[in-house]
Design a protein around this motif. Sequence first.
Motif, PDB file in Angstrom:
ATOM      1  N   THR A   5       0.768  -1.248   0.005  1.00  0.00           N
ATOM      2  CA  THR A   5      -0.178  -0.069   0.036  1.00  0.00           C
ATOM      3  C   THR A   5       0.615   1.243  -0.042  1.00  0.00           C
ATOM      4  OG1 THR A   5      -1.782  -1.141   0.912  1.00  0.00           O
ATOM      5  CG2 THR A   5      -1.810   1.279   1.165  1.00  0.00           C
ATOM      6  N   PRO A   6       1.700   1.661   0.725  1.00  0.00           N
ATOM      7  CA  PRO A   6       2.588   2.545   0.839  1.00  0.00           C
ATOM      8  C   PRO A   6       3.484   2.724  -0.513  1.00  0.00           C
ATOM      9  CG  PRO A   6       3.124   1.493   2.913  1.00  0.00           C
ATOM     10  CD  PRO A   6       2.370   0.513   1.964  1.00  0.00           C
ATOM     11  N   VAL A   7       3.817   1.848  -1.050  1.00  0.00           N
ATOM     12  CA  VAL A   7       4.554   1.742  -2.254  1.00  0.00           C
ATOM     13  C   VAL A   7       3.493   2.283  -3.720  1.00  0.00           C
ATOM     14  CG1 VAL A   7       5.797   0.403  -4.181  1.00  0.00           C
ATOM     15  CG2 VAL A   7       6.099  -0.074  -1.755  1.00  0.00           C
ATOM     16  N   VAL A   8       2.279   1.699  -3.532  1.00  0.00           N
ATOM     17  CA  VAL A   8       1.236   2.144  -4.443  1.00  0.00           C
ATOM     18  C   VAL A   8       1.136   3.816  -4.237  1.00  0.00           C
ATOM     19  CG1 VAL A   8      -1.070   1.943  -5.060  1.00  0.00           C
ATOM     20  CG2 VAL A   8       0.197   0.256  -4.601  1.00  0.00           C
ATOM     21  N   PHE A   9       1.027   4.364  -3.167  1.00  0.00           N
ATOM     22  CA  PHE A   9       0.906   5.800  -2.801  1.00  0.00           C
ATOM     23  C   PHE A   9       1.973   6.462  -3.365  1.00  0.00           C
ATOM     24  CE2 PHE A   9      -2.357   4.769   0.751  1.00  0.00           C
ATOM     25  CZ  PHE A   9      -3.588   4.801  -0.347  1.00  0.00           C
ATOM     26  N   VAL A  10       3.313   5.805  -3.068  1.00  0.00           N
ATOM     27  CA  VAL A  10       4.379   6.626  -3.676  1.00  0.00           C
ATOM     28  C   VAL A  10       4.288   6.852  -4.918  1.00  0.00           C
ATOM     29  CG1 VAL A  10       6.878   6.595  -3.845  1.00  0.00           C
ATOM     30  CG2 VAL A  10       5.998   6.024  -1.520  1.00  0.00           C
ATOM     31  N   VAL A  11       4.012   5.720  -5.778  1.00  0.00           N
ATOM     32  CA  VAL A  11       4.021   5.880  -7.122  1.00  0.00           C
ATOM     33  C   VAL A  11       3.094   6.681  -7.665  1.00  0.00           C
ATOM     34  CG1 VAL A  11       3.338   4.347  -9.193  1.00  0.00           C
ATOM     35  CG2 VAL A  11       5.077   3.511  -7.446  1.00  0.00           C
ATOM     36  N   LEU A  12       1.725   6.635  -7.157  1.00  0.00           N
ATOM     37  CA  LEU A  12       0.655   7.676  -7.621  1.00  0.00           C
ATOM     38  C   LEU A  12       1.165   9.199  -7.160  1.00  0.00           C
ATOM     39  CD1 LEU A  12      -2.399   5.805  -6.228  1.00  0.00           C
ATOM     40  CD2 LEU A  12      -1.727   6.094  -8.645  1.00  0.00           C
ATOM     41  N   SER A  13       1.908   9.295  -5.967  1.00  0.00           N
ATOM     42  CA  SER A  13       2.452  10.747  -5.831  1.00  0.00           C
ATOM     43  C   SER A  13       3.494  11.138  -6.963  1.00  0.00           C
ATOM     44  CB  SER A  13       2.925  10.729  -4.450  1.00  0.00           C
ATOM     45  OG  SER A  13       3.687  11.911  -4.052  1.00  0.00           O
ATOM     46  N   ARG A  14       4.226  10.101  -7.224  1.00  0.00           N
ATOM     47  CA  ARG A  14       5.227  10.452  -8.456  1.00  0.00           C
ATOM     48  C   ARG A  14       4.665  10.874  -9.534  1.00  0.00           C
ATOM     49  NH1 ARG A  14       9.652  13.120  -9.728  1.00  0.00           N
ATOM     50  NH2 ARG A  14      10.654  12.025 -11.373  1.00  0.00           N
ATOM     51  N   SER A  68       1.191  11.706  -1.241  1.00  0.00           N
ATOM     52  CA  SER A  68       2.491  11.557  -0.451  1.00  0.00           C
ATOM     53  C   SER A  68       2.077  11.499   1.020  1.00  0.00           C
ATOM     54  CB  SER A  68       3.407  12.941  -0.585  1.00  0.00           C
ATOM     55  OG  SER A  68       2.528  13.961  -0.492  1.00  0.00           O
ATOM     56  N   VAL A  69       1.122  12.239   1.569  1.00  0.00           N
ATOM     57  CA  VAL A  69       0.792  12.129   2.908  1.00  0.00           C
ATOM     58  C   VAL A  69       0.157  10.582   3.198  1.00  0.00           C
ATOM     59  CG1 VAL A  69      -0.889  12.765   4.480  1.00  0.00           C
ATOM     60  CG2 VAL A  69       0.318  14.834   3.216  1.00  0.00           C
ATOM     61  N   LEU A  70      -0.556  10.222   2.355  1.00  0.00           N
ATOM     62  CA  LEU A  70      -1.114   8.664   2.649  1.00  0.00           C
ATOM     63  C   LEU A  70       0.035   7.825   2.444  1.00  0.00           C
ATOM     64  CD1 LEU A  70      -4.361   8.834   0.354  1.00  0.00           C
ATOM     65  CD2 LEU A  70      -4.106   8.684   2.805  1.00  0.00           C
ATOM     66  N   LEU A  89       3.684   4.435   8.184  1.00  0.00           N
ATOM     67  CA  LEU A  89       3.868   4.569   9.720  1.00  0.00           C
ATOM     68  C   LEU A  89       2.793   3.590  10.521  1.00  0.00           C
ATOM     69  CD1 LEU A  89       4.916   5.919  12.002  1.00  0.00           C
ATOM     70  CD2 LEU A  89       2.918   7.656  11.684  1.00  0.00           C
ATOM     71  N   LEU A  90       1.627   3.589   9.791  1.00  0.00           N
ATOM     72  CA  LEU A  90       0.755   2.346  10.356  1.00  0.00           C
ATOM     73  C   LEU A  90       1.144   1.066  10.121  1.00  0.00           C
ATOM     74  CD1 LEU A  90      -2.235   2.526  11.531  1.00  0.00           C
ATOM     75  CD2 LEU A  90      -3.114   1.996   9.051  1.00  0.00           C
ATOM     76  N   GLN A 128       3.206  -3.770  12.854  1.00  0.00           N
ATOM     77  CA  GLN A 128       4.036  -4.770  13.066  1.00  0.00           C
ATOM     78  C   GLN A 128       4.845  -4.762  14.376  1.00  0.00           C
ATOM     79  OE1 GLN A 128       4.536  -7.378  10.974  1.00  0.00           O
ATOM     80  NE2 GLN A 128       2.878  -6.654  10.055  1.00  0.00           N
ATOM     81  N   SER A 129       5.334  -3.616  14.797  1.00  0.00           N
ATOM     82  CA  SER A 129       5.967  -3.601  16.188  1.00  0.00           C
ATOM     83  C   SER A 129       5.046  -4.012  17.183  1.00  0.00           C
ATOM     84  CB  SER A 129       6.437  -2.110  16.288  1.00  0.00           C
ATOM     85  OG  SER A 129       5.311  -1.211  16.584  1.00  0.00           O
ATOM     86  N   GLN A 130       3.789  -3.685  17.189  1.00  0.00           N
ATOM     87  CA  GLN A 130       2.764  -4.277  18.169  1.00  0.00           C
ATOM     88  C   GLN A 130       2.911  -5.717  18.262  1.00  0.00           C
ATOM     89  OE1 GLN A 130      -0.888  -2.320  17.848  1.00  0.00           O
ATOM     90  NE2 GLN A 130      -0.206  -0.595  18.745  1.00  0.00           N
TER      91      GLN A 130
END
Length: 72
Positions: free
Chosen positions: A12-21, A50-52, A58-59, A64-66
């Motif tokens: 999901t973060p990778v998809v948002f980075v690609v869309l932002s780019r 980019s915010v998403l 972060l989410l 994952q840390s929890q």
Amino acid sequence: MTTILEYLAYCTPVVFVVLSRLYNLKFNRLRGTGKIPDIEGAKRRQTLFSVLAILSALLVVVIQSQFFFRGL
């Protein structure tokens, strides 16, 4: 065991980075054309994605840390 939902969460973060780019490239292409609504829309979407991307990454890290600390 890794499931398909975990893979989707990681992508999901990778998809948002690609869309932002992509919207950043569209913004740069439209910058000198004078199409003000299209320029503003491209910049707004670039900022949104980019915010998403940051929030979803972060989410994923927090969740994952929890699970990691609960397993210890």
